[in-house]
Design an enzyme around this catalytic site. Structure first.
Site, short mmCIF file in Angstrom:
data_model
loop_
_atom_site.label_atom_id
_atom_site.label_comp_id
_atom_site.label_asym_id
_atom_site.label_seq_id
_atom_site.Cartn_x
_atom_site.Cartn_y
_atom_site.Cartn_z
N HIS A 21 -78.29 -63.90 15.06
CA HIS A 21 -77.83 -64.55 16.28
C HIS A 21 -77.42 -66.00 16.00
O HIS A 21 -76.41 -66.49 16.50
CB HIS A 21 -78.92 -64.50 17.34
CG HIS A 21 -79.26 -63.11 17.78
ND1 HIS A 21 -79.03 -62.65 19.05
CD2 HIS A 21 -79.81 -62.07 17.10
CE1 HIS A 21 -79.42 -61.39 19.15
NE2 HIS A 21 -79.91 -61.02 17.97
N ASP A 130 -77.72 -66.49 24.90
CA ASP A 130 -77.84 -65.15 24.32
C ASP A 130 -78.08 -64.12 25.42
O ASP A 130 -78.88 -64.33 26.34
CB ASP A 130 -79.01 -65.14 23.33
CG ASP A 130 -78.90 -64.01 22.33
OD1 ASP A 130 -78.98 -62.84 22.77
OD2 ASP A 130 -78.75 -64.29 21.13
#
Length: 485
Positions: A21, A130
């Site tokens: 990520h 996210d």
């Protein structure tokens, strides 16, 4: 006035604090910086300490980029391993929320009247968080900051997680006792009825009580309520899935592959130190002769799986470069590895703790990529035209590997099996198949067109920047009004 506000667009970027990520969020941030926006990249305290000088150097290289951090709520000695992801997300969404709220409120206020603060950064006008951290954009919207959800996975896997309630309704989940026939076709994921099997659903679907499944499904459903959904993909790769998602979201942006469009310095994205010596070793190998193996930043393997991989690779007979993190190996595996490498020839095999993957995949010597099929690795391999053998571990990886084996045909799907004979056979096929190599090359050429000027991904990124500027203009105007009250 609105144009001036748009020029002061300032995006807070907040990824889940896991390696994959962090990678893609920093590539995205690099694209925003190139477009003239300000970026505050929000790490956890733990990860910012691990990055150390690399983060400071990256920020120093751009006057419009800075790194800040908040606590993740876990003790420093917590391993933050794959089985702890639900605990990490839970800790962030409880312990971390107060710090996040206070920080974002402060950044939104900025200097008096909404002008740039002393460090040159205007007030935050947009959050890109996210897609697994719904609290991040919920809090942003509560504070009057428009928020976008960015999911660091394939569109197909997002659609599969979104379809879990429908799969339950159709009786396709849960699986029968003992798993049943894992090759049973599924009808409950739109657009995939002709090729999706039980075994291709995310591993967590094999037990509906899996805590990670509950976290991801809830976050997926919630992501559709954000101002927009971003995905690191291309319309040419995942057009049908994107079309279905467009019906479920307010806006969807396919802006990948970001690592190719706006690459960030590798050292600034990695929590592990790269072994750059592997590049010199590759220089000494013949063209397309090397098998590159990496199972990502989270996968763990048993002693038996390690042994099957190792002896399968040796039997295949090709030189190989293997990334083996220190936390994947115990003393017994290490001893077996040394013995096998001595027999195979150390000039024909190299094992490193962490490799600069993007550089490795574009090297002329690499002929095949044995991968866990995490989305970052998939799309990096696709962009370089490298045939792949996929051994998926969890999350989106099962469905990604199915697409490579059955839809795009740029690789082979080795899920649910780890036997040396299968490893040997699939590596040889990926290295030697002209058909797989042609498919891989055709995909790479198409992705190259997607990210070039006028290509679908390049145009989508421009559209996204315009969308952020529009949101920022409204946000900045509202902030000015509040500061003047």
């Amino acid at each position: 006035m609105a144009e001036a506000a748009a020029d002061m667009a300032h995006v807070l970027v907040f990824p889940v604090p896991l390696q994959g990520h962090l990678n893609i969020f920093l590539h995205f941030s690099t694209g925003l910086l190139r477009a003239g926006l300000h970026v505050t990249f929000l790490h956890t305290d733990h990860n910012l300490r691990r990055l150390g000088a690399a983060a400071r150097e990256a920020a120093a290289a751009s006057p419009r980029l800075r790194f800040l951090s908040i606590p993740d709520g876990l003790p420093d000695d917590d391993p933050r391993a794959v089985d702890g992801i639900p605990r990490l997300v839970q800790a962030l969404s409880t312990t971390g929320t107060a710090a996040y709220r206070d920080l974002l409120a402060s950044l939104r206020r900025g200097a008096a009247g909404g002008a740039a603060a002393a460090d040159g950064f205007p007030p935050v006008t947009c959050v890109v968080a996210d897609g697994l951290m719904q609290f991040a954009w919920d809090i942003a919207e509560e504070l009057g900051v428009p928020a976008i959800a960015f999911r660091a996975a394939s569109a197909a896997s997002f659609l599969a997680f979104l379809s879990v309630p429908r799969l339950v309704e159709l009786g396709e989940l849960p699986f029968p006792e003992g798993g049943g026939d894992l090759d049973e076709p599924l009808r409950g994921v739109p657009g995939m009825e002709s090729f999706l099997r039980r075994r291709d659903l995310p591993m967590q679907c094999r037990s509906l009580q899996d805590p990670l499944l509950k976290v991801v499904v809830a976050a997926t459903v919630h992501s559709c309520k954000a101002r927009a959904l971003m995905l690191n993909t291309t319309a040419s790769l995942e057009g049908p899935s994107l079309a279905h998602l467009a019906e479920e979201t307010r806006h969807v942006f396919a802006v990948g592959p970001l690592h190719a469009m706006s690459p960030a310095p590798a050292v600034a994205t990695s929590l592990w130190r790269h072994d750059d010596g592997c590049m010199a070793w590759l220089d000494g190998q013949a063209d397309r002769s090397v098998v590159y193996i990496s199972l990502g930043s989270l996968a763990v393997i048993s002693h038996e799986q390690f042994t099957e991989f190792l002896f399968g690779l040796v039997a295949a007979g090709y030189p190989f470069l293997w990334t083996l993190r220190s936390d994947m190996l115990g003393a017994s595996q290490d001893a077996a590895l040394r013995e096998a490498l001595a027999a195979f020839g150390e000039d024909r095999a190299l094992v490193v703790a962490w490799a600069p993957q993007r550089d490795v995949l574009r090297h002329r010597a690499v002929g095949c990529f044995l991968t866990h099929a995490g989305w970052n690795s998939v799309i990096e391999g696709v962009a370089e035209g490298v045939p792949m053998v996929c051994w998926p571990f969890f999350g989106d990886q099962q469905i990604n590997s199915r697409f490579m084996g059955a839809v795009w045909r740029n690789g082979l799907d080795m899920k649910d099996v780890c036997e040396r004979g299968v490893v040997e056979g699939m590596v040889r096929e990926a290295m030697e198949s002209d058909e797989i190599r042609r498919s891989a090359r055709a995909l790479a050429d198409q992705v190259g067109r997607d990210i070039a000027d006028g290509g679908s991904s390049a145009m989508e990124f421009k559209r996204l920047v315009g969308f952020i500027r529009e949101l920022s203009s409204t946000s900045a105007a509202e902030n000015d009004g509040q500061n003047q009250e």
